[in-house]
Structures are given as structure tokens and as C-alpha cells.
Design a protein around this motif. Structure first.
Motif, PDB file in Angstrom:
ATOM      1  N   ILE A  61      17.545  43.416 -20.122  1.00 40.56           N
ATOM      2  CA  ILE A  61      17.724  44.870 -20.208  1.00 40.56           C
ATOM      3  C   ILE A  61      16.576  45.522 -20.975  1.00 40.56           C
ATOM      4  CG2 ILE A  61      19.200  46.712 -21.106  1.00 40.56           C
ATOM      5  CD1 ILE A  61      21.613  45.091 -20.378  1.00 40.56           C
ATOM      6  N   ASP A 103      14.327  48.612 -19.830  1.00 39.36           N
ATOM      7  CA  ASP A 103      14.153  49.822 -20.632  1.00 39.36           C
ATOM      8  C   ASP A 103      12.668  50.130 -20.819  1.00 39.36           C
ATOM      9  OD1 ASP A 103      16.581  51.073 -21.179  1.00 39.36           O
ATOM     10  OD2 ASP A 103      17.133  49.562 -22.661  1.00 39.36           O
ATOM     11  N   ILE A 117      20.590  48.448 -14.866  1.00 39.51           N
ATOM     12  CA  ILE A 117      20.976  48.312 -16.275  1.00 39.51           C
ATOM     13  C   ILE A 117      22.488  48.479 -16.418  1.00 39.51           C
ATOM     14  CG2 ILE A 117      20.800  49.340 -18.576  1.00 39.51           C
ATOM     15  CD1 ILE A 117      17.912  50.084 -17.923  1.00 39.51           C
ATOM     16  N   ASP A 128      24.931  45.785 -17.875  1.00 37.63           N
ATOM     17  CA  ASP A 128      25.620  46.169 -19.105  1.00 37.63           C
ATOM     18  C   ASP A 128      27.131  45.937 -19.021  1.00 37.63           C
ATOM     19  OD1 ASP A 128      24.471  46.887 -21.391  1.00 37.63           O
ATOM     20  OD2 ASP A 128      24.480  49.046 -21.071  1.00 37.63           O
TER      21      ASP A 128
END
Lengths: 182, 624
Positions: free
Chosen positions: A122, A126, A177, A181
Motif C-alpha cells: 500500500i 500511495d 488500495i 485495505d
């Protein structure tokens, strides 16, 4: 594009609706203030006990204000809309031809996204998002120059298509993501 | 309905009397009703001083119905006829709910997977809509008694994450209860209004709303009376009830008892709830009970164990929270405060998890049970037209994306989630085969890409497409979502202008006929003269229209050309004289005619008020 007719929406651009001059370098604070003013005057909540004709008009105006606000707030949509006002359709969906260097860049991004997705990284995603947003900002600076200053519309079309492409990739990254998540 | 007051022609046409409007929080576990009196919003209490009304409905013999504490007290002795948490069944089919711990006799038919949950009670088959209507009726009665008059209308709150079917079901329930719904309002938005106005705060706030059966998280930007929802997310099947159930399962496990009968199930669930509440302020809870089999249950549940049992539930609330932040394009550093709403946020482990996630202490200074109802009351008061300074404005969003089925069972999104309402979006489609003359349109709601993973809202057919080569017909489908978050869809073939208009009645909803039958059977005086009713309704409608037009004319007649003004006055006079007569049909027609003739006027008034809002100048006056 608009399903509305008569009154405010007739022959008025989104810029005119908000009392702003048609340019890419938009005063976003003023856009927001004026959007809220128009909603304050037109929102269906103001017309719960009003005439049927006024309720309909309220629904149309508030809907138009939302549509116009979204179109102007987002830089890629704003550029596309400005070009459409000049009679130029960006048509990013059908015309995907891009300069060779941008195509290379695209492929690198796609590969990096795939790698990060496979390794469920992740943080890497980002970081990619941040990189794309940086690229978007520099394209926006270019668009101010091309649309507002040089009025070089053919080049503006290219830059707009790049910006639309970046928006799309950002949406994809966010989806990945979100998926990782959960 | 109260009689409207009519003033002398030419005098103030809009009487400024206070209109009675309420906000209703129709909760999974408890419901409340609140109103604004002398500028203050307050929750209305019953004769025994209770603010909360347990959302429990018991059907007794002879059609008698108990609602609230009485019904709650009977839940262990009469579980099959005592319905709790009916909100969980709203707009849901049997296939979608967990029936394992439910003591009800669900109606199972071959088509029951396509219908809203129905329960067989001693008073007959009841849907969640009818059960909820009983709760609403009880609150309506409380409000009318307390306020001393008939209600003009109500704002009813729904979880922000409720989909179309659940919203429609809520509106149907209100209609059955005889309530005029001014607006369906999202619970976290209502809470934000109550919190924001009470504390006079500005900035970006998170509303974390964990109720009895639903979880919502909304992010709002508060600025000078405007409450703009930036994003919302949640889980419409997660709430305090689930924490009770974790304790319930733990009790069964610890005590090694046989599968419980329905009465004992209810008994232990009640004990579980009490233990949960006790653990908010204590380190240990005692769970003791004697089952109908004679078995004795005597257990001690520590807060530590309770946290362990419910850890996954707590985490389940954080994923939607992350999504909401992402959708709003924000990080926790942008958040000024986190407002806790819903009784379940009293649990210490929830508060800790939220504090830990946002790196700040959540705001708990207002009663989490009452915030939603208080906010709804403030909005109801504004919508009813009681507030002269129209400062309050709520800009809410659609919680789940809307889309259409395309080839291959895929969903094409037409309106993305978190779009500000009201919204209209059009999308063009074309035919797949040569000579194709019909096309079926399947409307879905949800975020997933496959039709099977989204919720089916409606299917309809567009017929009469002229036979053309594949790909040359142009079918434009327009979605409109109003301020209640309710959808209507229209489709048009652009080359021939053939139009199909569809009111989306979700597959799981009640049909118009079903509602009418329920409404009719609920009237005690079954023989009410239909014509007398129609006449009374037509007169009320005509009167309110006349009042509204007189008020509009008084304000803005300068906007009209002489001929426009003449046409409106002629229609107005005609309606005025007809409305003294007895012909409901003629009154109705004249009302429609008057509505139609004011369209231009309405447009001009809107243009004037928008440009006034932008420039601060009054266009009507400038023209003079």
C-alpha cells in the motif's frame, strides 16, 4: 449534456452560472462561495411547501448547480469543458493516441502499479499516487499557459487528455488500495 | 389535516403562525421524536417521562398492538408476536438476513426471495414496513398530544448507508402511519446539524454513528450554516445488536447448554444486552438466568473478554471510515473533530478504537441517543417554513453508486457514490442486434462490477425502438435522484423520441396497490365517503396553492409581463370560485391549470433569486 432546459441553463455556460470568467486558472474559493450561494437560493429544501412549478424549477436549478460545480471544480473536467465551449471535443474515451514519451511513462506506471498490487504494498501505491498528483499539478500549470495565456488549443487538447488519463489511473490506484485495505 | 387559514385578499397571504413539525429518529433499538419550540430543539417525552421509545411492536389478540416498553417487557414471553429490530428487515428479502437467532415465523413462499421479509403474527402477516408504521404512529400520537395539534409534517431519519429499497420502505412506513414526510434525512447529517449548531463549530468533522443495527460514517464540512457532506460510508447491517449476539454465543459456549428455544433465546439476548451496557462503567458483568429447561446460567464476563469477543466488530467500523476519508480526499490530519452518535458508541472499546485511529479524543459531550432526533427536528422546523433566517442548508450525497446492466453481466456506473444531491445524469446506450426493437433496462446499486454483486433496484423495458442496424439506435437513459435520495429513471430513444418513464419501485418494495389496501384497512371508519374525502383533499390543495401564489405575486409581481400576470390572475380567480363549490374534479383541474400557468413565473423567480444570491442585488427591483 445537460438534461435541463429554459431559464438559467439556456445559453449560459457553467462559468456564467457562477458569475466567473471562463478561464482554466479559476478562483476555486470564489467558485465554492458562489456555488453555496446558488444552492442556498435554489435547493429543494427551500421549496418544500412551495408551488409545484417552483419545486420543479428548484430541482432543475439545484441539479444544474451540482453538475456545473463538479465540472468546474475538477481540473480535467474544467479543461475539457473549456475546450468544448470552443467547439473542441476532447473525446478521451475514443481517441487514446498519446505522444510516445507519455505512452512510455504510462507503461512504467502501469507496471509499477501491478507490482505494488501483487506484493500488496500500500505504501508503494500511495507513493505512486503522490507521483501522479505531482504530474497532474504540472499539467495544470501547463494548461493555464496553453488555455488562458497562449490560447494554443491543439496543445491544450493533448495536455487535457493526459490529465484525464492520470485522473483515471488515480481512481484505479485508489480502488486497489481500498481492496487491499479491506 | 388542520384547516388552513385564509386571509383577506390583498392582505398578508402567508400567515406566520408556527407550524407543527417534528423530527423522528426511527432507530433499530429505540426511536425518538423531537421538535423545535421557541427556537430550542427538544426531545418529546411520553406520559411516564421516557424520551426513548423502544422500537418493539407486539401484536395481541383482536388486532390490538402494543409499542415500546410494554411490548419490550413481553419479548421473552411472547417472542413470535413481539418484533424487535424490524429496521433490519426494511427493504430486505429473507435470503439477505440471518434468521438463525430470530424467533419469528417468517413467511416462506416460492417467491419470498424476491419479496421483503414477512412475519406471520397472530394478527396476520406483517412486513417490516407495517411494523415500522406502528412505531411511527405511536410517535405521531405522542407529538400531537404534546404539541396540541395536527402535524404539518415530519423529517424522518435513515442511515446514510441505506440503499434505495430501504429508503423507499421507510417512506412507505411513514405514509402508512399518516405522516407527511417533509424529507428523509441521513442520520449522521442530522447529528452534525444538532452538534454543529449547538457548539457553533466550523471546519471538517467526522460523524461516527454506531446504532443498534446500522453503522454510518460521514465526513462533513461545516461553514456558516451550510453542512456539506463530503463523503459517507458504512454498513447497514452492523450495530450494537451484533455485540449482544457475540455475548450470546459466548454464553452458549460457556454453559454448554442445548440449543435454546425461542423464549430462552430472547431471554439470553436480553441478558447479553444488559451485560454489554453494564460493562460500559464496570470491569465485570454477571450473567445469571434460569432457562425454561431448569438449567441455570451463572457466568461472569470481564470487560477484557468482551473486548476480545468484539474486536472484529470494532475493526469492521474502521474500514468504512478509511474509505470515507479516501473518498473525501482527506487524511486524519484534516479532521477537526469526531462526533460520536448512537447508543453503541458508549462502549469504551469503540471510543478507544476511534481515538486511536484519528489520534484525537472523540467528542461525546452531547447525548449520543438524542443528537439525530434533535437535528431532524431542526431541519423539520426549517422545511416547514418556521425559520425566517433561512441560514441552514444541508448538502447531502448519494451513498452508493447507481448503474445499469450492460453486456456480459457487467454494471456501467451512471452516478458515482458521494455525488451531491439532487443529481441528474444521462447515459446513452445502443442496440446489440440488427432490427432490435426492445431493450430491457436493469438498474442496480452498489460498488461492485458484476450485476450479481450489486443490488437490483428495478427492471423495465423500452419498446418500440425502430428496427435499425445494430449500434445505430441511441437510447438515452436519465437517472434523477432527489433530495430524499430517491431515484426516478426515464429512457428515450433519441431518433424517434419514444419515451419510457419509470418510477423506481424497488423489487423488494411494496406496490402502490398494496399500500392503498393497507391504508384503507387501517382506517377505522371504513365507510368514509370517498367523494367527500376527495373533495376535502382537493379543497386543501387548492387553498394552499392560492395562498402560495398570492404570496409569490405580492413579492415578485414586478417580474411578470402584463399578459403573464393577466393569465395567472384569471386562473387564480377561476380556482378561487371553483374551490367554494362541490366539484372535486373541476377543482383539481383548475389547480393543475394554475400550476401550469405559473411555470414561467417560477422560472423567473428562481433566476431572480439566484442572481440575487450571487450579486446581492435584487434583480426584480433593478428592472423597475
Amino acid at each position: 449534456m445537460s438534461a435541463l432546459n429554459n431559464g438559467i441553463s439556456d445559453n449560459h455556460s457553467y462559468f456564467e452560472l457562477f458569475g466567473l470568467s471562463p478561464q482554466f486558472n479559476l478562483d476555486l474559493a470564489k467558485l465554492e462561495t458562489n456555488y453555496r450561494s446558488i444552492q442556498s437560493a435554489s435547493h429543494p429544501d427551500r421549496f418544500v411547501t412551495a408551488l409545484l412549478s417552483e419545486k420543479l424549477r428548484s430541482m432543475q436549478t439545484a441539479t444544474l448547480a451540482n453538475e456545473a460545480y463538479q465540472a468546474l471544480k475538477n481540473p480535467a473536467h474544467r479543461a475539457k469543458y473549456l475546450l468544448a465551449l470552443q467547439g473542441i471535443e476532447v473525446a478521451a474515451e475514443t481517441n487514446t493516441a498519446m505522444p510516445a514519451d507519455f505512452l512510455m511513462q504510462q507503461m512504467e506506471w502501469r507496471e509499477a502499479i501491478d507490482d505494488a498490487k501483487q506484493s500488496k504494498n500500500i505504501d508503494a501505491l500511495d507513493a505512486l499516487l503522490a507521483e501522479m498528483q505531482q504530474e497532474a499539478r504540472s499539467l495544470q500549470a501547463t494548461l493555464i499557459d496553453l488555455i488562458d495565456v497562449k490560447k494554443n488549443l491543439p496543445l491544450a487538447v493533448d495536455a487535457t487528455r493526459k490529465l484525464i488519463f492520470i485522473d483515471k489511473v488515480c481512481v484505479d490506484i485508489n480502488k486497489i488500495i481500498e481492496h487491499l485495505d479491506a | 389535516m388542520a384547516l388552513l387559514q385564509i386571509s383577506e385578499p390583498g392582505q398578508s397571504a402567508a400567515p406566520h403562525q408556527h407550524k407543527l413539525a417534528v423530527g423522528i429518529d426511527l432507530g433499530t433499538t429505540n426511536s425518538l421524536v423531537a421538535t423545535v419550540r421557541s427556537g430550542m430543539s427538544s426531545v418529546l417525552i411520553d406520559d411516564n417521562g421516557h424520551a426513548l421509545l423502544p422500537s418493539v411492536v407486539r401484536y395481541l389478540e383482536d388486532g390490538y398492538v402494543e409499542v415500546g416498553y410494554e411490548a419490550q417487557a413481553a419479548q421473552s414471553i411472547d417472542p413470535a408476536n413481539t418484533i424487535i429490530s424490524a429496521k433490519r428487515f426494511m427493504g430486505r428479502s429473507l435470503a439477505e438476513i440471518d434468521v438463525s437467532t430470530q424467533p419469528y415465523h417468517f413467511v416462506e413462499t416460492p417467491s419470498s426471495s424476491e419479496k421483503m421479509v414477512q412475519i406471520q403474527t397472530r394478527s396476520g402477516v406483517k412486513s417490516a414496513v407495517e411494523i415500522s408504521a406502528e412505531i411511527l404512529k405511536s410517535l405521531k400520537k405522542r407529538a400531537e398530544k404534546s404539541l396540541g395539534g395536527d402535524l404539518v409534517g415530519a423529517v424522518i431519519t435513515v442511515p446514510a448507508y441505506f440503499d434505495e429499497a430501504q429508503r423507499q420502505a421507510t417512506k412507505d412506513a411513514a405514509r402508512l402511519a399518516g405522516l407527511n414526510v417533509l424529507r428523509l434525512l441521513n442520520e449522521p447529517t442530522a447529528a452534525a446539524v444538532a452538534y454543529g449548531l449547538d457548539n457553533g463549530v466550523e471546519g471538517t468533522y467526522v460523524i461516527y454513528d454506531l446504532g443498534g443495527g446500522t453503522f454510518d460514517v460521514s465526513i462533513l464540512k461545516l461553514s456558516r450554516g451550510v453542512f456539506e457532506v463530503l463523503s459517507t460510508n458504512g454498513d447497514s447491517a452492523l450495530g450494537g445488536d451484533d455485540f449482544d449476539r457475540r455475548i450470546f454465543c459466548w454464553v452458549l459456549e460457556q454453559s454448554n447448554c442445548k440449543p435454546l428455544n425461542v423464549n430462552d433465546t430472547r431471554l439470553i439476548l436480553t441478558k447479553a444486552r444488559e451485560a454489554k451496557e453494564w460493562l460500559t462503567d464496570h470491569a465485570n458483568a454477571q450473567i445469571t438466568s434460569v432457562l425454561s429447561t431448569g438449567e441455570v446460567i451463572d457466568l461472569t464476563l470481564s470487560a477484557k473478554k468482551f473486548n476480545e469477543l468484539t474486536q472484529t466488530l470494532v475493526v469492521k467500523t474502521l474500514n468504512p471510515t478509511k474509505k470515507a476519508l479516501r473518498d473525501a480526499g482527506l487524511t486524519i490530519n484534516d479532521i477537526k473533530g469526531v462526533v460520536m452518535v448512537g447508543g453503541a458508541t458508549r462502549m469504551p472499546q469503540i471510543r478507544l478504537a476511534v481515538a486511536d485511529f484519528f489520534k484525537q479524543t472523540p467528542l461525546t459531550n452531547l447525548d449520543p441517543d438524542k443528537l439525530v432526533a434533535l437535528g431532524a427536528a431542526i431541519q423539520a422546523n426549517t422545511l416547514a417554513g418556521n425559520k425566517s433566517d433561512a441560514d441552514l442548508l444541508l448538502l447531502d450525497v448519494i451513498p452508493l453508486s447507481l448503474g445499469l446492466e450492460t453486456m456480459g453481466g457487467l454494471v456501467e456506473k451512471v452516478i458515482p457514490r458521494n455525488s451531491t444531491l439532487p443529481i441528474a445524469r444521462a447515459q446513452e446506450f445502443t442496440t446489440f442486434k440488427d432490427g432490435q426493437t426492445a431493450m430491457s433496462i436493469h438498474v442496480l446499486q452498489g460498488e461492485r462490477e458484476l450485476v450479481t454483486d450489486c443490488r437490483s433496484l428495478a427492471k423495465f423495458e423500452l419498446r418500440g425502438i425502430p428496427p435499425m442496424v445494430a449500434g445505430s439506435a441511441r437510447i438515452r437513459v436519465t437517472f434523477t435522484v432527489d433530495a430524499d435520495g430517491l431515484l426516478s429513471v426515464s429512457a428515450r430513444e433519441m431518433t424517434t423520441n419514444i419515451e419510457a418513464n419509470v418510477v423506481v419501485k424497488p423489487s423488494y418494495g411494496l406496490s402502490e396497490e398494496q399500500i392503498l389496501i393497507m391504508l384503507q384497512s387501517s382506517f377505522v371508519a371504513a365507510k368514509t365517503d370517498k367523494q367527500a374525502r376527495a373533495l376535502a383533499e382537493a379543497k386543501v390543495e387548492a387553498t394552499s396553492l392560492i395562498l402560495a401564489i398570492e404570496a409569490a405575486l405580492q413579492q415578485d409581481s414586478a417580474l411578470l409581463t402584463p399578459s403573464e400576470s393577466e393569465a395567472i390572475l384569471a386562473s387564480l380567480t377561476s380556482l378561487q370560485s371553483l374551490s367554494n363549490g362541490q366539484d372535486s374534479h373541476a377543482i383539481h383541474q383548475a389547480t393543475e391549470a394554475l400550476n401550469a400557468v405559473t411555470e414561467t413565473f417560477a422560472a423567473k423567480r428562481m433566476d431572480a433569486s439566484v442572481s440575487h444570491a450571487l450579486t446581492g442585488k435584487d434583480v426584480a427591483k433593478l428592472d423597475l
